[in-house]
Enzyme design. Structure first.
Site, short mmCIF file in Angstrom:
data_model
loop_
_atom_site.label_atom_id
_atom_site.label_comp_id
_atom_site.label_asym_id
_atom_site.label_seq_id
_atom_site.Cartn_x
_atom_site.Cartn_y
_atom_site.Cartn_z
N TYR A 257 42.86 22.13 39.18
CA TYR A 257 43.25 22.33 40.57
C TYR A 257 43.24 21.03 41.37
O TYR A 257 43.95 20.90 42.37
CB TYR A 257 42.34 23.34 41.25
CG TYR A 257 42.49 24.77 40.75
CD1 TYR A 257 43.50 25.13 39.88
CD2 TYR A 257 41.61 25.76 41.15
CE1 TYR A 257 43.63 26.43 39.42
CE2 TYR A 257 41.72 27.06 40.71
CZ TYR A 257 42.74 27.40 39.83
OH TYR A 257 42.85 28.69 39.39
N LYS B 280 36.90 26.28 26.23
CA LYS B 280 37.93 26.47 25.22
C LYS B 280 37.93 25.25 24.30
O LYS B 280 38.92 24.54 24.14
CB LYS B 280 39.30 26.68 25.89
CG LYS B 280 40.41 27.15 24.93
CD LYS B 280 40.16 28.52 24.36
CE LYS B 280 41.35 28.97 23.50
NZ LYS B 280 41.09 30.22 22.77
N ASP C 266 38.68 33.15 26.32
CA ASP C 266 39.42 34.38 26.02
C ASP C 266 38.48 35.48 25.52
O ASP C 266 38.63 36.65 25.88
CB ASP C 266 40.56 34.13 25.02
CG ASP C 266 40.16 33.21 23.88
OD1 ASP C 266 39.03 32.70 23.86
OD2 ASP C 266 41.02 32.99 22.99
N ASP D 241 37.77 30.89 38.23
CA ASP D 241 38.62 31.59 39.19
C ASP D 241 39.10 32.91 38.59
O ASP D 241 39.01 33.98 39.21
CB ASP D 241 39.80 30.69 39.55
CG ASP D 241 40.61 31.23 40.72
OD1 ASP D 241 40.21 32.24 41.32
OD2 ASP D 241 41.66 30.63 41.02
N ASP E 244 37.44 37.01 39.27
CA ASP E 244 38.28 38.10 39.78
C ASP E 244 38.23 39.30 38.84
O ASP E 244 38.17 40.46 39.30
CB ASP E 244 39.72 37.63 39.95
CG ASP E 244 39.94 36.85 41.24
OD1 ASP E 244 38.96 36.67 41.99
OD2 ASP E 244 41.07 36.43 41.51
#
Length: 358
Positions: free
Chosen positions: A142, A191, A223, A247, A251
């Site tokens: 970001y 990851k 994942d 992020d 959620d």
């Protein structure tokens, strides 16, 4: 005690939900002898409309000179036409960076009164959902380089993900320290089978674990973590991860608790001045309809009292008032179920305020 709070009402449902949190804070002030002074601050789409900038310097300084910042939500389709560098969300990124709030802490806890609102099977919910995601907030993709270029008539977009070991270590310490205060279990999510940044992340977290022998550290690919949050959320206590992964996962975690409208978050750095907000967006489709759930914002105000103002009793009082409100069967539309009493945003805030006691 007097505290100065920069209040960013923002866009969409932001003004409605912030108003209810302010109502609760004012009552806390009356009960406990505090004074909360509010500095109205423009950020997001409303700032673009008014000032042509998602976060003007004057508004940024207002936040930096406050004791804490309370935010509703920013953004919406109305501003989709503006250049990427001027989107409402750029104001939020600018604010986070300027405040140095590198640690975003998002609890995922199901209120017992809302167990039936979770989309998970009862057998899974009954095992318990109570963990927290510690998300690195001012690094990663970001905040990396972003560019779009055209070569031989082909448009290509580039977003660069970068982390230094210092950035990883400081958020890692927050993860370990948070785990020490809870059940001493920390899951580091990355990851590392694909990304160099994740391989460094895992290396630093492993090294850091030597300083925290009381904490059980585990590693998990992002994942797999996304699957495990749905399959068996009870296995988690504290999750620490990078910006984009955090992020997305937070959620997802919010939805298994019944509603994204119930979840607050705190963003903290080296200073006590923090940024507090619900984790949901501006929901322009229901803005102005008195339908929004302000509980996430009210609980964010409670987090502000607890973490920035050292007002634990006052924070406890707000959380108890929310529990009493739910026990009484009141529900906004997002968590409404058969046999409950439907209320709007304003009435929700009024009711929770009425349950506040010293």
């Amino acid at each position: 005690m007097t505290k100065n709070i920069a209040v960013i009402r923002g866009d969409g449902i932001g003004p409605e939900i912030v108003e209810q949190a302010v109502k609760v804070l004012d009552r806390i002030g009356e009960l406990y002898g505090h004074t909360f002074d509010y500095a109205e601050t423009d950020m997001g789409g409303c700032a673009i409309d008014k000032w042509g900038d998602p976060l003007p310097e004057e508004m940024l300084h207002r936040c930096l000179n406050s004791d804490s910042v309370l935010l509703g939500a920013v953004g919406g389709e109305r501003w989709n036409h503006v250049p990427g560098s001027m989107r409402p969300e750029k104001g939020l990124l600018k604010l986070r960076a300027a405040m140095g709030v590198y640690s975003n802490n998002r609890p995922a806890k199901i209120w017992p009164q809302l167990a039936d609102a979770s989309p998970l099977k009862k057998s899974i919910v009954d095992q318990g959902i109570d963990f927290i995601i510690v998300r690195e907030l001012i690094g990663g993709i970001y905040f990396g380089e972003h560019r779009t270029e055209v070569t031989d008539g082909v448009e290509t977009a580039v977003d660069i993900l970068t982390y230094s070991e210092n950035e990883i270590e400081r958020i890692g310490r927050i993860g370990f320290e948070t785990a020490l205060k809870r059940n001493k279990k920390l899951c580091s999510v990355e990851k590392s089978n694909v990304l160099d940044s994740s391989r460094l992340w895992k290396k630093v977290m492993t090294r850091l674990s030597e300083e925290y022998p009381e904490v059980e550290l585990s590693h998990m690919f992002v994942d797999n973590c996304a699957m495990q949050i749905v399959k068996d959320p009870s296995q988690f206590d504290v999750i620490v991860t990078e910006n984009m992964f955090g992020d997305i996962l937070s959620d997802e975690a919010s939805m298994i608790t019944g509603s994204i409208g119930m979840i607050p978050s705190s963003s903290l750095g080296a200073e006590t001045c923090g940024l507090y907000e619900p984790i949901h967006g501006s929901a322009p489709d229901i803005a102005g309809k008195d339908m929004a759930n302000p509980v996430g914002t009210i609980l964010a105000a409670a987090m502000m009292l607890r973490f920035s103002f050292d007002m634990a009793k006052e924070a406890d009082a707000i959380e108890q008032a929310v529990s009493d409100y739910l026990d009484a069967g009141y529900r906004t539309a997002d968590i409404m179920s058969e046999g409950m009493k439907l209320v709007g945003c304003k009435e929700c805030g009024t009711l929770i305020t009425s349950y506040l006691t010293k």
